[in-house]
Enzyme design. Structure first.
Site, PDB file in Angstrom:
ATOM      1  N   HIS A 120      -5.013   5.236  -0.355  1.00  0.00           N
ATOM      2  CA  HIS A 120      -5.390   6.138  -1.438  1.00  0.00           C
ATOM      3  C   HIS A 120      -5.345   5.376  -2.762  1.00  0.00           C
ATOM      4  O   HIS A 120      -4.864   4.255  -2.821  1.00  0.00           O
ATOM      5  CB  HIS A 120      -4.521   7.396  -1.462  1.00  0.00           C
ATOM      6  N   ASP A 198       3.676   1.979   1.633  1.00  0.00           N
ATOM      7  CA  ASP A 198       3.578   3.262   0.937  1.00  0.00           C
ATOM      8  C   ASP A 198       3.955   4.363   1.936  1.00  0.00           C
ATOM      9  O   ASP A 198       3.186   4.718   2.814  1.00  0.00           O
ATOM     10  CB  ASP A 198       2.146   3.451   0.428  1.00  0.00           C
ATOM     11  N   GLN A 201       3.336   9.545   2.811  1.00  0.00           N
ATOM     12  CA  GLN A 201       3.017  10.486   3.884  1.00  0.00           C
ATOM     13  C   GLN A 201       3.916  10.284   5.107  1.00  0.00           C
ATOM     14  O   GLN A 201       4.204  11.223   5.840  1.00  0.00           O
ATOM     15  CB  GLN A 201       1.552  10.328   4.298  1.00  0.00           C
ATOM     16  N   LYS A 224       7.056  15.366  -1.253  1.00  0.00           N
ATOM     17  CA  LYS A 224       6.349  15.422   0.028  1.00  0.00           C
ATOM     18  C   LYS A 224       7.335  15.445   1.200  1.00  0.00           C
ATOM     19  O   LYS A 224       6.930  15.402   2.365  1.00  0.00           O
ATOM     20  CB  LYS A 224       5.416  14.210   0.164  1.00  0.00           C
ATOM     21  N   CYS A 362      -8.309  11.582  -3.116  1.00  0.00           N
ATOM     22  CA  CYS A 362      -7.954  10.334  -3.821  1.00  0.00           C
ATOM     23  C   CYS A 362      -8.186   9.118  -2.928  1.00  0.00           C
ATOM     24  O   CYS A 362      -7.427   8.137  -2.975  1.00  0.00           O
ATOM     25  CB  CYS A 362      -6.505  10.370  -4.321  1.00  0.00           C
TER      26      CYS A 362
END
Length: 404
Positions: A120, A198, A201, A224, A362
């Site tokens: 993203h 990253d 998620q 999240k 994104c």
């Protein structure tokens, strides 16, 4: 121990109504819902404990500081790392920017930075900017027509490029694909590559053990993962954090200041200038304790069963095209219906109390690769159930009947 289905009762918003129908929340990839313990922790801080941290010797300040640092310890335990390796940030985006900014003086035109085509914008633009500033080359690992990483090509590219930095998402926010980061991190180590993961998620669904993963950096967003908004964390190996220059300057991150010269504190304080998001940090401890109370094996199996039920239900509808890896997935489905715009479908779903995300998520380069302007995204979490999916499918069929 509670069953996955019974955990739903812990999330107040999931038990509300939308115009006399149950609210169906299928947008956890954007932000997760919050359990009562997190909401109560925020309220308790402001009603019983409100004071600044690391600044006062009065009782309230000391209590707030103790609670604030306890969350750092809790997150470090959850990730199997040291608390001195956890830096609080505004979110995963700021954490990636902090790393990229910190590497600007050690990278030049002879270096390469490798990302994947699934990233993203927050894991593209900071590296793109770093390359533009330093002359380094940005290389993108390819994906196939469904948006799945071409792993053999990835190994060849990494071997050829011997990158200075490899920055990958643990799981795709747009498609839900779980990336093979374990093998790619290990493969890259032979080239002394700095590995940045990253976890925005992946953190909620995959319970990462960073000691085993052995990446140099891992970033996440609290909101999240059941926690408050406006808070994220950067994990960095301690020697890596020591090597990074300061990102922002101001109060709390200093060692000593005179009008002529300033010295800086050791990590993690070195990167935490100014008054932090104290209530969010303290409340995030409740989210972490809640996650630790779960049986992750059962939760993961339940999420996968829900995901497979969702995919099967969508495939039964003519005209639906699903993207991404449907085997290695955190529970996120991206799809389109014929040539209908995803915004139109999402808007009609919303009128029936179904919350999904639509658009480019994104990930404009990924959408361009898939040759679409966007998708409808359904992102599940363990607090969803089969009724959510049934209500979504019924509403989707209604929307399709209006669009056809």
């Amino acid at each position: 121990m509670k069953s996955p289905a019974s955990l739903r009762a812990d999330f107040p918003l999931l038990n509300t109504q939308f115009e006399h129908a149950p609210l169906v929340y299928l947008d956890s990839g954007a932000t997760s819902q919050k359990p009562s313990c997190v909401i109560e922790a925020i309220s308790r801080y402001y009603s019983e404990q409100n004071a600044n941290v690391h600044r006062g010797i009065h009782t309230l300040s000391e209590q707030a500081t103790t609670a604030y640092e306890a969350t750092r310890t809790q997150l470090a335990k959850y990730l199997s790392v040291s608390s001195s390796e956890i830096v609080w940030t505004k979110g995963a985006t700021e954490a990636i920017n902090l790393i990229a900014y910190g590497l600007r003086d050690t990278i030049d035109s002879s270096d390469t930075i490798v990302i994947s085509a699934l990233e993203h914008h927050a894991n593209i633009v900071p590296w793109q900017q770093l390359c533009q500033k330093t002359g380094a080359k940005l290389i993108v690992l390819p994906i196939n027509e469904l948006g799945i990483l071409e792993i053999d090509n990835a190994y060849q590219i990494i071997e050829q490029a011997q990158p200075t930095v490899l920055a990958l998402s643990h799981a795709s926010n747009a498609l839900g694909n779980i990336q093979p980061i374990e093998s790619l991190i290990q493969f890259s180590k032979q080239f002394n590559t700095i590995t940045v993961i990253d976890g925005a998620q992946g953190f909620l669904h995959l319970q990462p053990n960073l000691k085993e993963l052995d990446c140099d950096y891992y970033v996440l967003s609290a909101h999240k993962a059941l926690g408050p908004t406006g808070l994220g964390a950067l994990y960095g190996k301690y020697e890596a954090l020591c090597a990074l220059p300061v990102y922002q300057t101001g109060g709390e991150m200093i060692d000593s200041v005179s009008f002529e010269h300033t010295t800086f504190a050791a990590p993690p304080a070195k990167f935490e200038a100014g008054t932090p998001n104290i209530s969010a940090v303290i409340a995030f401890k409740s989210a972490l304790e809640y996650l630790e109370s779960l049986n992750h094996t059962h939760i993961r199996a339940y999420e996968l069963e829900l995901f497979n039920y969702l995919v099967k239900s969508l495939r039964a509808i003519d005209g639906i095209k699903i993207y991404g890896d449907l085997i290695n997935n955190i529970g996120t489905v991206s799809f389109n219906y014929k040539n209908e715009h995803p915004y139109d479908i999402a808007h009609l779903l919303d009128q029936n109390g179904i919350a999904v995300r639509s658009g480019h998520h994104c990930t404009q380069p990924l959408m361009a690769h898939l040759n679409v302007s966007g998708t409808v995204r359904v992102s599940l979490a363990f607090y969803n159930n089969h009724q959510d999916i049934d209500l979504f499918i019924t509403a989707l069929k209604t929307a399709i009947s209006l669009l056809d």
